[in-house]
Design a protein around this motif. Structure first.
Motif, PDB file in Angstrom:
ATOM      1  N   ASP A  28       1.304   4.716 -14.729  1.00 41.19           N
ATOM      2  CA  ASP A  28       1.317   5.571 -13.536  1.00 41.19           C
ATOM      3  C   ASP A  28       2.015   4.877 -12.372  1.00 41.19           C
ATOM      4  O   ASP A  28       2.779   5.497 -11.631  1.00 41.19           O
ATOM      5  N   ARG A  29       1.778   3.594 -12.207  1.00 44.54           N
ATOM      6  CA  ARG A  29       2.428   2.812 -11.151  1.00 44.54           C
ATOM      7  C   ARG A  29       3.935   2.794 -11.380  1.00 44.54           C
ATOM      8  O   ARG A  29       4.716   3.001 -10.464  1.00 44.54           O
ATOM      9  N   ARG A  30       4.334   2.548 -12.615  1.00 40.03           N
ATOM     10  CA  ARG A  30       5.757   2.536 -12.964  1.00 40.03           C
ATOM     11  C   ARG A  30       6.403   3.878 -12.662  1.00 40.03           C
ATOM     12  O   ARG A  30       7.495   3.944 -12.098  1.00 40.03           O
ATOM     13  N   GLU A  31       5.759   4.948 -13.019  1.00 43.41           N
ATOM     14  CA  GLU A  31       6.290   6.292 -12.768  1.00 43.41           C
ATOM     15  C   GLU A  31       6.432   6.563 -11.271  1.00 43.41           C
ATOM     16  O   GLU A  31       7.420   7.147 -10.832  1.00 43.41           O
ATOM     17  N   ALA A  32       5.455   6.149 -10.482  1.00 44.22           N
ATOM     18  CA  ALA A  32       5.526   6.347  -9.028  1.00 44.22           C
ATOM     19  C   ALA A  32       6.703   5.577  -8.440  1.00 44.22           C
ATOM     20  O   ALA A  32       7.435   6.097  -7.584  1.00 44.22           O
ATOM     21  N   ILE A  33       6.905   4.354  -8.901  1.00 40.28           N
ATOM     22  CA  ILE A  33       8.032   3.549  -8.408  1.00 40.28           C
ATOM     23  C   ILE A  33       9.358   4.190  -8.796  1.00 40.28           C
ATOM     24  O   ILE A  33      10.275   4.289  -7.965  1.00 40.28           O
ATOM     25  N   ILE A  34       9.476   4.649 -10.014  1.00 44.56           N
ATOM     26  CA  ILE A  34      10.713   5.288 -10.469  1.00 44.56           C
ATOM     27  C   ILE A  34      10.991   6.554  -9.660  1.00 44.56           C
ATOM     28  O   ILE A  34      12.132   6.803  -9.255  1.00 44.56           O
ATOM     29  N   ARG A  83      12.144 -10.551  -1.840  1.00 48.68           N
ATOM     30  CA  ARG A  83      13.496 -10.748  -1.301  1.00 48.68           C
ATOM     31  C   ARG A  83      13.913  -9.549  -0.455  1.00 48.68           C
ATOM     32  O   ARG A  83      14.570  -9.702   0.573  1.00 48.68           O
ATOM     33  N   GLU A  84      13.538  -8.356  -0.909  1.00 45.12           N
ATOM     34  CA  GLU A  84      13.853  -7.158  -0.124  1.00 45.12           C
ATOM     35  C   GLU A  84      13.139  -7.193   1.224  1.00 45.12           C
ATOM     36  O   GLU A  84      13.725  -6.848   2.254  1.00 45.12           O
ATOM     37  N   LEU A  85      11.896  -7.603   1.231  1.00 45.06           N
ATOM     38  CA  LEU A  85      11.160  -7.688   2.490  1.00 45.06           C
ATOM     39  C   LEU A  85      11.813  -8.693   3.438  1.00 45.06           C
ATOM     40  O   LEU A  85      11.898  -8.452   4.645  1.00 45.06           O
ATOM     41  N   ARG A 133      11.426   4.285   1.283  1.00 44.85           N
ATOM     42  CA  ARG A 133      11.430   2.849   0.985  1.00 44.85           C
ATOM     43  C   ARG A 133      10.032   2.274   1.209  1.00 44.85           C
ATOM     44  O   ARG A 133       9.551   1.466   0.412  1.00 44.85           O
ATOM     45  N   GLY A 134       9.376   2.688   2.277  1.00 48.39           N
ATOM     46  CA  GLY A 134       8.019   2.213   2.531  1.00 48.39           C
ATOM     47  C   GLY A 134       7.063   2.613   1.423  1.00 48.39           C
ATOM     48  O   GLY A 134       6.233   1.802   0.985  1.00 48.39           O
ATOM     49  N   LYS A 135       7.171   3.840   0.956  1.00 49.70           N
ATOM     50  CA  LYS A 135       6.312   4.288  -0.146  1.00 49.70           C
ATOM     51  C   LYS A 135       6.606   3.508  -1.422  1.00 49.70           C
ATOM     52  O   LYS A 135       5.695   3.128  -2.155  1.00 49.70           O
ATOM     53  N   ALA A 139       4.103   1.129  -3.424  1.00 50.35           N
ATOM     54  CA  ALA A 139       3.783   1.312  -4.842  1.00 50.35           C
ATOM     55  C   ALA A 139       4.061   0.033  -5.630  1.00 50.35           C
ATOM     56  O   ALA A 139       3.324  -0.306  -6.560  1.00 50.35           O
ATOM     57  N   GLU A 140       5.109  -0.680  -5.239  1.00 48.10           N
ATOM     58  CA  GLU A 140       5.415  -1.945  -5.921  1.00 48.10           C
ATOM     59  C   GLU A 140       4.344  -2.994  -5.658  1.00 48.10           C
ATOM     60  O   GLU A 140       4.103  -3.860  -6.490  1.00 48.10           O
ATOM     61  N   SER A 141       3.722  -2.930  -4.500  1.00 49.97           N
ATOM     62  CA  SER A 141       2.718  -3.944  -4.167  1.00 49.97           C
ATOM     63  C   SER A 141       1.385  -3.688  -4.855  1.00 49.97           C
ATOM     64  O   SER A 141       0.571  -4.604  -4.978  1.00 49.97           O
ATOM     65  N   LEU A 142       1.155  -2.461  -5.281  1.00 55.99           N
ATOM     66  CA  LEU A 142      -0.098  -2.153  -5.970  1.00 55.99           C
ATOM     67  C   LEU A 142      -0.045  -2.685  -7.384  1.00 55.99           C
ATOM     68  O   LEU A 142       0.861  -2.400  -8.141  1.00 55.99           O
ATOM     69  N   SER A 143      -0.991  -3.486  -7.714  1.00 49.76           N
ATOM     70  CA  SER A 143      -1.073  -3.999  -9.075  1.00 49.76           C
ATOM     71  C   SER A 143      -2.528  -4.298  -9.396  1.00 49.76           C
ATOM     72  O   SER A 143      -3.388  -4.291  -8.511  1.00 49.76           O
ATOM     73  N   LEU A 144      -2.749  -4.563 -10.629  1.00 52.41           N
ATOM     74  CA  LEU A 144      -4.105  -4.915 -11.039  1.00 52.41           C
ATOM     75  C   LEU A 144      -4.402  -6.346 -10.622  1.00 52.41           C
ATOM     76  O   LEU A 144      -3.522  -7.198 -10.684  1.00 52.41           O
ATOM     77  N   PRO A 145      -5.616  -6.616 -10.198  1.00 58.00           N
ATOM     78  CA  PRO A 145      -5.949  -7.990  -9.812  1.00 58.00           C
ATOM     79  C   PRO A 145      -5.859  -8.927 -11.008  1.00 58.00           C
ATOM     80  O   PRO A 145      -6.104  -8.514 -12.147  1.00 58.00           O
ATOM     81  N   PRO A 146      -5.519 -10.187 -10.765  1.00 58.80           N
ATOM     82  CA  PRO A 146      -5.391 -11.146 -11.880  1.00 58.80           C
ATOM     83  C   PRO A 146      -6.661 -11.261 -12.719  1.00 58.80           C
ATOM     84  O   PRO A 146      -6.572 -11.476 -13.931  1.00 58.80           O
ATOM     85  N   ILE A 147      -7.808 -11.067 -12.119  1.00 58.09           N
ATOM     86  CA  ILE A 147      -9.060 -11.182 -12.869  1.00 58.09           C
ATOM     87  C   ILE A 147      -9.168 -10.075 -13.926  1.00 58.09           C
ATOM     88  O   ILE A 147      -9.874 -10.205 -14.919  1.00 58.09           O
ATOM     89  N   HIS A 148      -8.434  -8.996 -13.719  1.00 57.99           N
ATOM     90  CA  HIS A 148      -8.447  -7.885 -14.681  1.00 57.99           C
ATOM     91  C   HIS A 148      -7.943  -8.348 -16.037  1.00 57.99           C
ATOM     92  O   HIS A 148      -8.379  -7.858 -17.064  1.00 57.99           O
ATOM     93  N   PHE A 149      -7.006  -9.281 -16.007  1.00 62.92           N
ATOM     94  CA  PHE A 149      -6.414  -9.743 -17.264  1.00 62.92           C
ATOM     95  C   PHE A 149      -7.151 -10.935 -17.790  1.00 62.92           C
ATOM     96  O   PHE A 149      -7.032 -11.410 -18.817  1.00 62.92           O
TER      97      PHE A 149
END
Length: 149
Positions: A28-34, A83-85, A133-135, A139-149
């Motif tokens: 879902d995250r990938r789709e939102a970014i695309i 780098r974009e930021l 671009r902000g959206k 969306a790129e910044s949203l990810s699962l926390p490292p503890i999830h893995f």
């Protein structure tokens, strides 16, 4: 042995649900970014055409604006979010385009007393590009926390 089998099958069901949920969230995250990238690039195409028309009699600004577009496309294709930021902080291609449009608009106001509506429309499109671009960056910044893995 009989007690281990139900435990193992229950554990495998939980693990399967966890893996499925993880993949669903990431997909879902990938789709939102695309979707955001597609919207942003379609606006870049329209703005590019407008810029060509606006600066058709001003080669220096046309080249500079074209370089801004090329910089943003390079960022979208090749660069990381971080780098974009940093590019946004130090030399945002969209801000540079807006500055060129402002210069052209001021020049037209001095010469004719009016400005082209194409410049105003392009400025409005640039606002939309900022929001997209902000959206996308959000969306790129949203990810699962490292503890999830």
């Amino acid at each position: 042995m009989a007690n281990i089998s139900p435990f193992a099958s229950g554990l495998s069901l939980i693990y399967g649900a966890f893996a499925s949920l993880t993949l669903s969230i990431l997909y879902d995250r990938r789709e939102a970014i695309i979707d955001q990238i597609e919207s942003e690039t379609s606006l870049i195409a329209v703005v590019t055409q407008n810029i060509i028309t606006i600066f058709e009699d001003d080669d220096d600004r046309l080249v500079e604006a074209g370089q801004c577009i090329a910089d943003q496309i390079r960022i979208l294709v090749m660069e990381s979010r971080g780098r974009e930021l940093m590019t946004i902080i130090y030399s945002d291609p969209y801000i540079r385009i807006l500055n060129l449009l402002s210069e052209k608009q001021k020049e037209q106001l001095k010469e004719t007393g009016t400005s082209e509506s194409l410049i105003d429309w392009t400025r409005d499109l640039m606002k939309d590009m900022f929001q997209l671009r902000g959206k996308r960056l959000g969306a790129e910044s949203l990810s699962l926390p490292p503890i999830h893995f």
